[in-house]
Design a protein around this motif. Structure first.
Motif, PDB file in Angstrom:
ATOM      1  N   ASP A 163     -12.719  -9.573 -11.083  1.00 54.40           N
ATOM      2  CA  ASP A 163     -13.576 -10.631 -11.619  1.00 54.40           C
ATOM      3  C   ASP A 163     -13.225 -10.880 -13.083  1.00 54.40           C
ATOM      4  N   LEU A 164     -12.901 -12.123 -13.406  1.00 59.66           N
ATOM      5  CA  LEU A 164     -12.789 -12.527 -14.804  1.00 59.66           C
ATOM      6  C   LEU A 164     -14.200 -12.872 -15.261  1.00 59.66           C
ATOM      7  N   LEU A 165     -14.732 -12.126 -16.234  1.00 64.35           N
ATOM      8  CA  LEU A 165     -16.154 -12.215 -16.558  1.00 64.35           C
ATOM      9  C   LEU A 165     -16.497 -13.291 -17.574  1.00 64.35           C
ATOM     10  N   GLY A 166     -15.511 -13.831 -18.230  1.00 65.69           N
ATOM     11  CA  GLY A 166     -15.789 -14.881 -19.207  1.00 65.69           C
ATOM     12  C   GLY A 166     -14.571 -15.750 -19.412  1.00 65.69           C
ATOM     13  N   GLU A 167     -14.799 -16.981 -19.792  1.00 64.68           N
ATOM     14  CA  GLU A 167     -13.693 -17.891 -20.065  1.00 64.68           C
ATOM     15  C   GLU A 167     -12.843 -17.348 -21.213  1.00 64.68           C
ATOM     16  N   VAL A 168     -11.528 -17.440 -21.066  1.00 62.67           N
ATOM     17  CA  VAL A 168     -10.624 -16.997 -22.132  1.00 62.67           C
ATOM     18  C   VAL A 168     -10.475 -18.149 -23.119  1.00 62.67           C
ATOM     19  N   ARG A 169     -11.216 -18.074 -24.203  1.00 68.94           N
ATOM     20  CA  ARG A 169     -11.190 -19.149 -25.202  1.00 68.94           C
ATOM     21  C   ARG A 169     -10.145 -18.919 -26.275  1.00 68.94           C
ATOM     22  N   LEU A 170      -9.813 -17.659 -26.500  1.00 71.12           N
ATOM     23  CA  LEU A 170      -8.897 -17.346 -27.590  1.00 71.12           C
ATOM     24  C   LEU A 170      -7.924 -16.259 -27.130  1.00 71.12           C
ATOM     25  N   ASN A 171      -8.168 -15.017 -27.507  1.00 73.31           N
ATOM     26  CA  ASN A 171      -7.214 -13.945 -27.205  1.00 73.31           C
ATOM     27  C   ASN A 171      -7.848 -12.746 -26.513  1.00 73.31           C
ATOM     28  N   ILE A 172      -9.084 -12.908 -26.021  1.00 76.08           N
ATOM     29  CA  ILE A 172      -9.793 -11.803 -25.384  1.00 76.08           C
ATOM     30  C   ILE A 172      -9.919 -12.074 -23.886  1.00 76.08           C
ATOM     31  N   VAL A 173      -9.587 -11.057 -23.079  1.00 78.11           N
ATOM     32  CA  VAL A 173      -9.723 -11.126 -21.625  1.00 78.11           C
ATOM     33  C   VAL A 173     -10.685 -10.027 -21.197  1.00 78.11           C
ATOM     34  N   CYS A 174     -11.794 -10.414 -20.586  1.00 81.82           N
ATOM     35  CA  CYS A 174     -12.828  -9.463 -20.162  1.00 81.82           C
ATOM     36  C   CYS A 174     -12.925  -9.510 -18.639  1.00 81.82           C
ATOM     37  N   PHE A 175     -12.745  -8.354 -17.999  1.00 82.29           N
ATOM     38  CA  PHE A 175     -12.725  -8.362 -16.532  1.00 82.29           C
ATOM     39  C   PHE A 175     -13.277  -7.062 -15.966  1.00 82.29           C
ATOM     40  N   ALA A 176     -13.491  -7.069 -14.677  1.00 82.26           N
ATOM     41  CA  ALA A 176     -13.988  -5.881 -13.967  1.00 82.26           C
ATOM     42  C   ALA A 176     -13.537  -5.956 -12.513  1.00 82.26           C
ATOM     43  N   ALA A 177     -13.598  -4.837 -11.840  1.00 85.72           N
ATOM     44  CA  ALA A 177     -13.367  -4.852 -10.390  1.00 85.72           C
ATOM     45  C   ALA A 177     -14.549  -5.564  -9.734  1.00 85.72           C
ATOM     46  N   LYS A 178     -14.267  -6.364  -8.721  1.00 83.24           N
ATOM     47  CA  LYS A 178     -15.348  -7.045  -8.018  1.00 83.24           C
ATOM     48  C   LYS A 178     -16.314  -6.029  -7.423  1.00 83.24           C
ATOM     49  N   ILE A 179     -17.565  -6.400  -7.434  1.00 78.48           N
ATOM     50  CA  ILE A 179     -18.612  -5.491  -6.976  1.00 78.48           C
ATOM     51  C   ILE A 179     -18.391  -5.079  -5.518  1.00 78.48           C
ATOM     52  N   ASP A 180     -17.922  -6.024  -4.695  1.00 71.81           N
ATOM     53  CA  ASP A 180     -17.732  -5.711  -3.277  1.00 71.81           C
ATOM     54  C   ASP A 180     -16.358  -5.110  -2.982  1.00 71.81           C
ATOM     55  N   SER A 181     -15.584  -4.794  -4.026  1.00 68.36           N
ATOM     56  CA  SER A 181     -14.252  -4.212  -3.807  1.00 68.36           C
ATOM     57  C   SER A 181     -14.322  -2.735  -3.472  1.00 68.36           C
ATOM     58  N   GLY A 182     -15.465  -2.117  -3.795  1.00 74.29           N
ATOM     59  CA  GLY A 182     -15.588  -0.686  -3.568  1.00 74.29           C
ATOM     60  C   GLY A 182     -14.903   0.148  -4.640  1.00 74.29           C
ATOM     61  N   ILE A 183     -14.443  -0.491  -5.697  1.00 69.26           N
ATOM     62  CA  ILE A 183     -13.720   0.208  -6.768  1.00 69.26           C
ATOM     63  C   ILE A 183     -14.594   0.267  -8.015  1.00 69.26           C
ATOM     64  N   ASP A 184     -14.711   1.444  -8.575  1.00 69.79           N
ATOM     65  CA  ASP A 184     -15.474   1.651  -9.801  1.00 69.79           C
ATOM     66  C   ASP A 184     -14.614   1.210 -10.990  1.00 69.79           C
ATOM     67  N   THR A 185     -15.132   0.303 -11.797  1.00 73.11           N
ATOM     68  CA  THR A 185     -14.360  -0.212 -12.931  1.00 73.11           C
ATOM     69  C   THR A 185     -14.039   0.896 -13.934  1.00 73.11           C
ATOM     70  N   LYS A 186     -14.939   1.875 -14.080  1.00 70.15           N
ATOM     71  CA  LYS A 186     -14.642   3.002 -14.971  1.00 70.15           C
ATOM     72  C   LYS A 186     -13.418   3.772 -14.489  1.00 70.15           C
ATOM     73  N   VAL A 187     -13.351   3.976 -13.189  1.00 71.83           N
ATOM     74  CA  VAL A 187     -12.209   4.692 -12.609  1.00 71.83           C
ATOM     75  C   VAL A 187     -10.944   3.847 -12.758  1.00 71.83           C
ATOM     76  N   LEU A 188     -11.087   2.548 -12.595  1.00 67.08           N
ATOM     77  CA  LEU A 188      -9.952   1.648 -12.779  1.00 67.08           C
ATOM     78  C   LEU A 188      -9.399   1.775 -14.192  1.00 67.08           C
ATOM     79  N   LEU A 189     -10.274   1.774 -15.179  1.00 67.60           N
ATOM     80  CA  LEU A 189      -9.838   1.903 -16.561  1.00 67.60           C
ATOM     81  C   LEU A 189      -9.120   3.230 -16.788  1.00 67.60           C
ATOM     82  N   GLU A 190      -9.660   4.289 -16.214  1.00 68.93           N
ATOM     83  CA  GLU A 190      -9.019   5.603 -16.355  1.00 68.93           C
ATOM     84  C   GLU A 190      -7.607   5.591 -15.774  1.00 68.93           C
ATOM     85  N   HIS A 191      -7.439   4.946 -14.626  1.00 68.11           N
ATOM     86  CA  HIS A 191      -6.112   4.870 -13.998  1.00 68.11           C
ATOM     87  C   HIS A 191      -5.139   4.058 -14.849  1.00 68.11           C
ATOM     88  N   ILE A 192      -5.627   2.972 -15.415  1.00 71.75           N
ATOM     89  CA  ILE A 192      -4.772   2.127 -16.255  1.00 71.75           C
ATOM     90  C   ILE A 192      -4.285   2.904 -17.474  1.00 71.75           C
TER      91      ILE A 192
END
Length: 465
Positions: A387-416
């Motif tokens: 999920d892209l959580l907000g419009e990219v107006r400048l240089n910031i990209v804010c995102f998360a794993a979709k809620i129905d993906s079954g993936i914890d965004t915290k765990v995703l960040l740790e893997h990255i």
């Protein structure tokens, strides 16, 4: 003279060559180096300081014990904060700053150079000449210095002089309004004695981080004559959103408030034709904060603070009757406008990099970073599990794993981050744990963004199994 000192003085050229070689060893591998290294595995070391060992042996100890843990935060793969690296010209200026080691309170060249450099950056940012400016340590200090001027203005409106008599709140609480203030605003309010709890959050526009101007006006209209402070954003932390400065400027014609703009990184939108509309009307502000060690890509620590009310600022920060700090009288005594009496020559790296690359060079950096952020945003939006959580107006990209993906965004960040190839940081946006990418390094290009997306996509694929 101490024997080791004398020897080091005689070998200063060899010592500086050692520093050069160590620096180049770091810079030459910056694009591939680990962007954030922990120290949990670092061996313990007890240093014997009774007898010195000389600069060259000290450098050897540094290289063996500390250098392996130096993070590549100045490189193109560090996206954790809105921070740049150091352009070659900025690094040159910073080295010379240390070599010259000027005493800014008594050497007039530093004040003259700072005044000249501030004038160049007013031109770069398209600000009118009625803005006074100075260099401070960073965005937090810039916000604090400007809000100190705002505080002095408020109490002057109430017939008081807070800088002399302290703050008398008998006439009522000083109100500060903002929609999405940076944490440094709260910190500044605490330092200044205004208090964190006296910041009143204004409603935001739907699906935005920007001030709902109609809601702000309702709050101001409760007591239209009472002085207050409005803190606006030129680039919010989570999505890089901007307040409507034209609308805020019109409100200033009706209500009695000081308008401060926190443009720590977003102020640089003004240098690129495709993005300068985002700061339209910001010249109506009373004060503006802009970081230099962010998108200007100069070494830590450096920032600009601009104000239309230097007299009020001087009332807050002026020194007492101290003859030895009076300077020559021919140049501006900047230490009487900012917290520090001891001031590094921060304008020198900023002068070097602007003269070296010019407005066209910085327009290219800003434009390229924003284009790459937008491209990354589109790719994340198209990913079926992100999920892209907000419009990219400048240089910031804010995102998360979709809620129905079954993936914890915290765990995703740790893997990255566990790849040790990039470094991203968490945030909370729309009540969701999220990941934020900030593209602001002068080295970051298409290759780096392609690699970043592949790392994100691969981490998602791995966690989906």
């Amino acid at each position: 003279m101490d024997t080791l000192l004398k020897k080091d003085l005689e070998q200063i050229d060899e010592i500086l060559e050692g520093a050069k070689a160590t620096s180049l060893s770091y810079l030459d591998h910056l694009n591939e180096a680990v962007p954030n290294i922990g120290v949990s595995n670092m061996s313990k070391q007890t240093w014997n300081i009774k007898v010195g060992i000389g600069a060259k042996k000290a450098l050897d100890l540094f290289k063996s014990h500390y250098a392996p843990y130096i993070s590549a935060t100045a490189g193109p793969n560090f996206y954790g904060y809105v921070t740049g690296g150091s352009t070659p010209a900025a690094l040159l200026g910073d080295w010379l700053t240390s070599a010259y080691d000027q005493v800014s309170s008594v050497t007039p060249i530093t004040a003259k150079h700072e005044s000249d450099t501030i004038a160049l950056y007013r031109e770069l940012f398209g600000l009118p000449t009625d803005f006074f400016g100075s260099f401070v340590t960073g965005g937090t200090t810039s916000n604090m210095v400007n809000l100190a001027g705002a505080r002095q203005w408020v109490y002057q409106q109430l017939g008081q002089d807070g800088s002399k008599n302290g703050l008398d709140t008998s006439s009522g609480t000083l109100k500060v309004f903002a929609a999405t203030p940076h944490s440094s605003t709260y910190k500044s309010l605490s330092i200044l004695g205004i208090g964190r709890d006296n910041l009143e959050l204004v409603q935001r526009l739907p699906n935005r981080e920007a001030i709902d101007v109609s809601d702000l006006e309702k709050r101001l209209s409760v007591n239209p004559e009472k002085p207050s402070i409005v803190v606006a954003s030129a680039g919010t932390v989570n999505t890089g959103d901007f307040d409507d400065f034209l609308a805020l400027g019109k409100l200033k014609e009706k209500y009695n408030f000081w308008l401060h703009i926190d443009g720590a990184f977003g102020g640089f939108a003004s240098v690129a034709d495709d993005y300068k509309h985002l700061v339209s009307g910001w010249e109506s502000a009373d004060s503006i904060a802009i970081d230099a060690h962010k998108w200007l890509n100069v070494p830590y620590d450096a920032a600009f603070q601009f104000t239309k009310h230097p007299g009020l600022q001087r009332q807050v920060f002026q020194n007492g009757n101290v003859p030895y700090l009076e300077g020559d009288g021919a140049t501006r005594d900047f230490m009487n406008y900012v917290p520090e009496n001891s001031r590094r020559w921060r304008s020198l790296p900023a002068w070097f990099t602007l003269l070296a690359y010019g407005k066209e060079g910085y327009a290219e950096i800003v434009g390229r970073n924003c284009h790459l952020a937008s491209e990354l945003g589109h790719r994340i939006k198209d990913h079926e599990q992100l999920d892209l959580l907000g419009e990219v107006r400048l240089n910031i990209v804010c995102f998360a794993a979709k809620i129905d993906s079954g993936i914890d965004t915290k765990v995703l960040l740790e893997h990255i981050n566990a790849t040790n190839k990039v470094f991203l940081t968490p945030t909370v946006y729309k009540d969701r744990f999220a990941i934020r990418v900030a593209v602001s390094n002068w080295r970051t290009g298409q290759k780096e963004i392609d690699n970043l997306y592949q790392i994100i996509a691969s981490a998602m694929q791995s966690l989906s199994k």
